[in-house]
Design an enzyme around this catalytic site. Structure first.
Site, mmCIF file in Angstrom:
data_model
loop_
_atom_site.group_PDB
_atom_site.id
_atom_site.type_symbol
_atom_site.label_atom_id
_atom_site.label_comp_id
_atom_site.label_asym_id
_atom_site.label_seq_id
_atom_site.Cartn_x
_atom_site.Cartn_y
_atom_site.Cartn_z
ATOM 1 N N ARG A 176 0.853 -1.189 0.000
ATOM 2 C CA ARG A 176 0.000 0.000 0.000
ATOM 3 C C ARG A 176 0.886 1.235 0.000
ATOM 4 N NH1 ARG A 176 -3.492 -2.694 -1.497
ATOM 5 N NH2 ARG A 176 -5.445 -3.286 -0.509
ATOM 6 N N HIS A 230 -2.119 0.507 -9.567
ATOM 7 C CA HIS A 230 -2.732 -0.434 -8.611
ATOM 8 C C HIS A 230 -3.390 -1.619 -9.341
ATOM 9 C CE1 HIS A 230 -4.514 -0.820 -4.312
ATOM 10 N NE2 HIS A 230 -4.375 -2.016 -4.870
HETATM 11 P P1 NDP Z 1 -1.596 -11.619 4.862
HETATM 12 O O1 NDP Z 1 -2.447 -11.119 5.983
HETATM 13 O O2 NDP Z 1 -1.743 -13.037 4.442
HETATM 14 O O3 NDP Z 1 -0.049 -11.405 5.226
HETATM 15 C C1 NDP Z 1 0.409 -10.256 5.858
HETATM 16 C C2 NDP Z 1 1.849 -10.459 6.295
HETATM 17 O O4 NDP Z 1 2.335 -9.230 6.835
HETATM 18 C C3 NDP Z 1 2.013 -11.524 7.378
HETATM 19 O O5 NDP Z 1 3.179 -12.274 7.168
HETATM 20 C C4 NDP Z 1 2.147 -10.683 8.637
HETATM 21 O O6 NDP Z 1 2.909 -11.274 9.661
HETATM 22 C C5 NDP Z 1 2.890 -9.479 8.122
HETATM 23 N N1 NDP Z 1 2.679 -8.341 9.005
HETATM 24 C C6 NDP Z 1 1.520 -7.738 9.341
HETATM 25 N N2 NDP Z 1 1.741 -6.739 10.207
HETATM 26 C C7 NDP Z 1 3.073 -6.732 10.441
HETATM 27 C C8 NDP Z 1 3.912 -5.949 11.266
HETATM 28 N N3 NDP Z 1 3.424 -4.965 12.048
HETATM 29 N N4 NDP Z 1 5.229 -6.211 11.286
HETATM 30 C C9 NDP Z 1 5.739 -7.215 10.519
HETATM 31 N N5 NDP Z 1 4.984 -8.008 9.705
HETATM 32 C C10 NDP Z 1 3.675 -7.752 9.673
HETATM 33 O O7 NDP Z 1 -1.841 -10.640 3.652
HETATM 34 P P2 NDP Z 1 -1.714 -10.944 2.073
HETATM 35 O O8 NDP Z 1 -0.400 -11.555 1.810
HETATM 36 O O9 NDP Z 1 -2.935 -11.642 1.580
HETATM 37 O O10 NDP Z 1 -1.780 -9.446 1.491
HETATM 38 C C11 NDP Z 1 -0.794 -8.504 1.848
HETATM 39 C C12 NDP Z 1 -1.151 -7.126 1.337
HETATM 40 O O11 NDP Z 1 -0.941 -7.051 -0.071
HETATM 41 C C13 NDP Z 1 -2.621 -6.706 1.472
HETATM 42 O O12 NDP Z 1 -2.928 -6.322 2.798
HETATM 43 C C14 NDP Z 1 -2.696 -5.552 0.517
HETATM 44 O O13 NDP Z 1 -2.322 -4.359 1.171
HETATM 45 C C15 NDP Z 1 -1.650 -5.913 -0.553
HETATM 46 N N6 NDP Z 1 -2.288 -6.240 -1.818
HETATM 47 C C16 NDP Z 1 -2.016 -5.445 -2.916
HETATM 48 C C17 NDP Z 1 -2.582 -5.707 -4.144
HETATM 49 C C18 NDP Z 1 -2.236 -4.894 -5.334
HETATM 50 O O14 NDP Z 1 -2.838 -5.091 -6.402
HETATM 51 N N7 NDP Z 1 -1.284 -3.980 -5.247
HETATM 52 C C19 NDP Z 1 -3.512 -6.844 -4.327
HETATM 53 C C20 NDP Z 1 -3.709 -7.630 -3.151
HETATM 54 C C21 NDP Z 1 -3.123 -7.312 -1.935
HETATM 55 P P3 NDP Z 1 2.414 -12.607 10.407
HETATM 56 O O15 NDP Z 1 2.518 -13.701 9.362
HETATM 57 O O16 NDP Z 1 3.395 -12.794 11.490
HETATM 58 O O17 NDP Z 1 1.003 -12.346 10.829
#
Ligand code: NDP
Length: 309
Positions: free
Chosen positions: A224, A272
């Site tokens: 994002r 995006h």
């Molecule tokens: P998930 O919820 O499956 O994964 C999120 C990851 O981020 C997890 O490994 C989590 O850690 C980690 N995380 C969250 N908060 C923190 C933090 N404070 N510090 C360190 N690590 C953190 O999400 P997805 O993989 O499904 O999606 C990720 C993002 O991709 C979406 O939220 C969206 O913003 C973006 N996206 C963008 C798109 C685009 O077209 N540009 C399309 C789809 C998604 P943990 O495993 O330990 O919980």
């Protein structure tokens, strides 16, 4: 009963057709033509207006149209007690893996420099490191981050990840939490962001963090725009601390015409589009989740509102 659709970027007709094909009895209403508010059982939304979901007494499920849910937790909040789900889907993951591999290879194979050389009719070979000697770091090892990390590993890149909790993955070493971030950045030549946008990750990528990367690192952001302090990113590109940034997401979208990102020589950008939810498989997931919440079960891929993702 009915489903309410709200999005200013997704095509409602595509989703209407998918629901008609998979659940012909369900009425599909596109905001603002909501009909009787008491009919609405599911709100399938992207960036809904403030308080828009407060008026449905029989709402059972709030379904994000995408994997990200930050758009739901901005503004005035959601009606309390209604489960929130997000999209996790093979087609979404496959598209994101393509985008991350594209961005990583683009930077690794020095395409920004070769594109400049092409404009100058300059036939010059640049020294090319091997993939196994290029350290890629993936911020966020969730559904999208881990699949992307594995694909990059299969291409022989030296891949590591960063997340909140340890992954103990045999292939992808991970750095954890605030204490792991410094070392993670110090070993990262190409930084990929696939974090969710939460209060903890907002503005995470600032001047101090860019300075921890090796000089001349590259950055691929498909998470994002809110993860990035954009002025600090531009400064890091201007100084050469960052060599190139491939950006799919921005703080303001659509990107304003006056944004310096449009014309910055260190930036390649897309609007995006890294990964778009497939209406057919997205509809199947929403319908499965509707069955689950009707039966009193939690939806698949339920979001924890207090965690913000
Ligand atoms: P998930 O919820 O499956 O994964 C999120 C990851 O981020 C997890 O490994 C989590 O850690 C980690 N995380 C969250 N908060 C923190 C933090 N404070 N510090 C360190 N690590 C953190 O999400 P997805 O993989 O499904 O999606 C990720 C993002 O991709 C979406 O939220 C969206 O913003 C973006 N996206 C963008 C798109 C685009 O077209 N540009 C399309 C789809 C998604 P943990 O495993 O330990 O919980």
């Amino acid at each position: 009963m009915a489903i309410l659709f709200f999005s200013e970027v997704d095509d409602p007709d595509e989703w209407r057709q998918a629901f008609a094909a998979q659940c012909p009895d369900m009425s599909f209403r596109v905001w603002p033509d909501i009909g009787d508010p008491a009919d609405i059982e599911v709100a399938l939304v992207w960036h809904p207006p403030d308080n828009a979901l407060d008026q449905f007494p029989n709402l059972r499920l709030i379904a994000s149209l995408g994997a990200g849910v930050d758009h739901l937790f901005r503004g005035t909040g959601l009606p309390v007690g209604i489960p929130v789900s997000r999209i996790v889907d093979r087609s979404l993951t496959e598209q994101m893996v393509e985008y991350v591999v594209l961005g990583t290879l683009f930077c690794h194979r020095q395409m920004p420099a070769y594109m400049v050389q092409q404009k100058q009719a300059n036939w010059q070979l640049l020294r090319q490191p091997l993939g196994r000697d290029r350290r890629v770091g993936v911020l966020g090892l969730g559904e999208l981050g881990m699949a992307s990390a594995r694909a990059l590993k299969a291409l022989q890149f030296d891949v590591a990840g960063w997340s909140r909790s340890p992954k103990n993955d045999a292939e992808i070493p991970d750095y954890v939490g605030t204490e792991g971030l410094k070392d993670f950045l110090a070993r990262t030549d190409i930084l990929v962001c696939l974090l969710p946008l939460t209060p903890q990750t907002e503005g995470l990528l600032n001047a101090a963090q860019f300075a921890r990367l090796p000089h001349g690192a590259s950055f691929v952001n498909a998470g994002r725009g809110g993860h990035v302090v954009e002025g600090d990113l531009l400064a890091a590109l201007d100084s050469g601390q960052l060599n190139h940034a491939m950006l799919d997401v921005f703080q303001a979208e659509p990107l304003p015409a006056e944004s310096p990102f449009w014309s910055h020589p260190g930036v390649t950008l897309t609007p995006h589009v890294a990964s778009i939810t497939n209406a057919s498989s997205g509809t199947a997931l929403v319908l499965e989740n509707l069955q689950r919440v009707r039966a009193g079960d939690a939806p698949l891929y339920e979001v924890v509102p207090s965690e913000g993702y």
